[in-house]
Design a protein around this motif. Structure first.
Motif, PDB file in Angstrom:
ATOM      1  N   UNK A  25      60.087  21.009 -76.930  1.00 28.25           N
ATOM      2  CA  UNK A  25      60.735  19.927 -77.668  1.00 28.25           C
ATOM      3  C   UNK A  25      59.733  19.135 -78.510  1.00 28.25           C
ATOM      4  N   UNK A  26      58.456  19.170 -78.088  1.00 24.25           N
ATOM      5  CA  UNK A  26      57.436  18.358 -78.758  1.00 24.25           C
ATOM      6  C   UNK A  26      56.244  19.193 -79.178  1.00 24.25           C
ATOM      7  N   UNK A  27      56.518  20.382 -79.717  1.00 24.17           N
ATOM      8  CA  UNK A  27      55.493  21.241 -80.318  1.00 24.17           C
ATOM      9  C   UNK A  27      54.312  21.476 -79.383  1.00 24.17           C
ATOM     10  N   UNK A  28      54.586  21.643 -78.102  1.00 22.18           N
ATOM     11  CA  UNK A  28      53.543  21.994 -77.152  1.00 22.18           C
ATOM     12  C   UNK A  28      52.814  20.832 -76.523  1.00 22.18           C
ATOM     13  N   UNK A  29      53.156  19.612 -76.842  1.00 17.53           N
ATOM     14  CA  UNK A  29      52.454  18.460 -76.271  1.00 17.53           C
ATOM     15  C   UNK A  29      52.895  18.224 -74.829  1.00 17.53           C
ATOM     16  N   UNK A  30      51.945  18.393 -73.917  1.00 18.86           N
ATOM     17  CA  UNK A  30      52.264  18.277 -72.493  1.00 18.86           C
ATOM     18  C   UNK A  30      52.566  16.831 -72.096  1.00 18.86           C
ATOM     19  N   UNK A  31      51.908  15.858 -72.736  1.00 12.32           N
ATOM     20  CA  UNK A  31      52.132  14.468 -72.354  1.00 12.32           C
ATOM     21  C   UNK A  31      53.562  14.028 -72.661  1.00 12.32           C
ATOM     22  N   UNK A  32      54.037  14.369 -73.864  1.00 17.11           N
ATOM     23  CA  UNK A  32      55.397  13.999 -74.222  1.00 17.11           C
ATOM     24  C   UNK A  32      56.420  14.796 -73.422  1.00 17.11           C
ATOM     25  N   UNK A  33      56.079  16.043 -73.124  1.00 21.18           N
ATOM     26  CA  UNK A  33      56.988  16.863 -72.308  1.00 21.18           C
ATOM     27  C   UNK A  33      57.154  16.267 -70.914  1.00 21.18           C
ATOM     28  N   UNK A  34      56.080  15.785 -70.327  1.00 18.90           N
ATOM     29  CA  UNK A  34      56.156  15.178 -68.995  1.00 18.90           C
ATOM     30  C   UNK A  34      57.026  13.926 -69.027  1.00 18.90           C
ATOM     31  N   UNK A  35      56.884  13.158 -70.073  1.00 20.02           N
ATOM     32  CA  UNK A  35      57.702  11.948 -70.192  1.00 20.02           C
ATOM     33  C   UNK A  35      59.170  12.292 -70.433  1.00 20.02           C
ATOM     34  N   UNK A  36      59.421  13.329 -71.235  1.00 22.34           N
ATOM     35  CA  UNK A  36      60.792  13.754 -71.461  1.00 22.34           C
ATOM     36  C   UNK A  36      61.417  14.238 -70.159  1.00 22.34           C
ATOM     37  N   UNK A  37      60.640  14.948 -69.348  1.00 26.16           N
ATOM     38  CA  UNK A  37      61.161  15.412 -68.059  1.00 26.16           C
ATOM     39  C   UNK A  37      61.587  14.220 -67.196  1.00 26.16           C
ATOM     40  N   UNK A  38      60.749  13.198 -67.154  1.00 29.51           N
ATOM     41  CA  UNK A  38      61.081  12.025 -66.339  1.00 29.51           C
ATOM     42  C   UNK A  38      62.323  11.328 -66.873  1.00 29.51           C
ATOM     43  N   UNK A  39      62.407  11.201 -68.199  1.00 33.48           N
ATOM     44  CA  UNK A  39      63.594  10.553 -68.776  1.00 33.48           C
ATOM     45  C   UNK A  39      64.834  11.405 -68.539  1.00 33.48           C
ATOM     46  N   UNK A  40      64.720  12.703 -68.645  1.00 34.44           N
ATOM     47  CA  UNK A  40      65.842  13.598 -68.376  1.00 34.44           C
ATOM     48  C   UNK A  40      66.326  13.433 -66.935  1.00 34.44           C
TER      49      UNK A  40
END
Length: 230
Positions: A25-40
Motif C-alpha cells: 500500500x505504501x511502495x514498500x515502506x515498512x514503517x507505514x505498513x506497520x502503522x496501517x496494520x495497527x489502524x486496520x
C-alpha cells in the motif's frame, strides 16, 4: 501509546505474506505498513460491535419467524425443506454442541451455535421456481418476510445481497484480513439499514453507539504518527 513502526520484529511476527499486503500500500515502506496494520486492527474492532449486533438481531428475528406456530426446533419439522447448505449449517452446530458435552442441545442453544451464513442463506432464492425447494415461496413469503417488518419496498433479493456482503465482510474481520480497501461507508450504512428492517431500535443502537466514523477519520494521523488504539 506505542508507534508500531518502532517494532522491528513486527513484520516477522505477522508473517511476511501478511505484512506484504500492507507494505504494498505504501511502495514498500515498512514503517507505514506497520502503522496501517495497527489502524486496520483498530478499524476491525470498531466494526465488530455493529456486525455482531446485526448478526444477533437477524438470527433471532428469522428464528422467531420460522418457529411461529410450530416447534422451536423448526429445522426438524417435516414441512421445512432446507437445501444441503443450510441443513449442513444446522447439523454442524449440533455436532459442535455434542462435542462440547451437550448431547441433547435445546433449540436456543442450537440457534446460538449456528453461523451467520445459515440465516443469510435462508433469505436466498433456494432453487428458484421449484415448487418444493424455492425459498421464495416456501420460506420467505409465508414466514421470513415477517422478520423484517421495516423492509418497505426493498425486495428479498436486495436484502439477501446486502446481507451476503455483510457476511463476507464479517468473515474478513474474523480472519484478520485487511479491510481498508473495502467499501467501508457502504458496509456501515448497510449494517444500520438491515438492523432497521428488523426494528427501528436495532438500528438506533448501532447508529448511536458505533465508533466506525471516528476510526475512519483517524486513518491519516494513524499512518502518519502511529497513533492507533487496537
Amino acid at each position: 501509546m506505542i508507534d508500531p513502526a518502532t517494532l522491528p520484529t513486527l513484520p516477522a511476527l505477522l508473517s511476511t505474506p501478511r505484512f506484504e499486503r500492507y507494505r504494498r500500500r505504501y511502495a514498500g515502506r515498512a514503517d507505514l505498513a506497520a502503522r496501517l496494520y495497527a489502524w486496520n486492527t483498530e478499524l476491525t474492532t470498531a466494526f465488530w460491535g455493529p456486525v455482531a449486533c446485526l448478526e444477533v438481531f437477524v438470527r433471532n428475528a428469522v428464528h422467531d419467524a420460522m418457529r411461529r406456530d410450530r416447534r422451536d426446533d423448526w429445522w426438524n419439522d417435516p414441512s421445512v425443506r432446507l437445501l444441503e447448505r443450510e441443513r449442513r449449517a444446522v447439523d454442524d452446530a449440533i455436532r459442535t454442541l455434542v462435542r462440547r458435552g451437550d448431547h441433547d442441545p435445546a433449540p436456543d442453544r442450537v440457534v446460538a451455535a449456528t453461523s451467520f451464513g445459515l440465516w443469510v442463506g435462508l433469505t436466498d432464492a433456494g432453487i428458484a421456481r421449484d415448487p418444493l425447494w424455492s425459498y421464495e415461496t416456501t420460506l420467505w413469503q409465508p414466514r421470513i418476510v415477517r422478520a423484517f417488518p421495516g423492509l418497505g419496498r426493498v425486495r428479498r433479493k436486495q436484502l439477501h445481497r446486502r446481507l451476503d456482503d455483510v457476511r463476507r465482510f464479517r468473515n474478513r474481520l474474523a480472519h484478520h484480513e485487511p479491510i481498508d480497501a473495502a467499501p467501508l461507508e457502504q458496509i456501515r450504512d448497510d449494517v444500520i439499514a438491515i438492523a432497521g428492517f428488523v426494528h427501528p431500535e436495532a438500528a438506533a443502537l448501532i447508529a448511536g453507539a458505533h465508533r466506525v466514523d471516528e476510526v475512519l477519520a483517524r486513518k491519516r494521523i494513524a499512518v502518519a504518527t502511529g497513533a492507533s488504539v487496537i
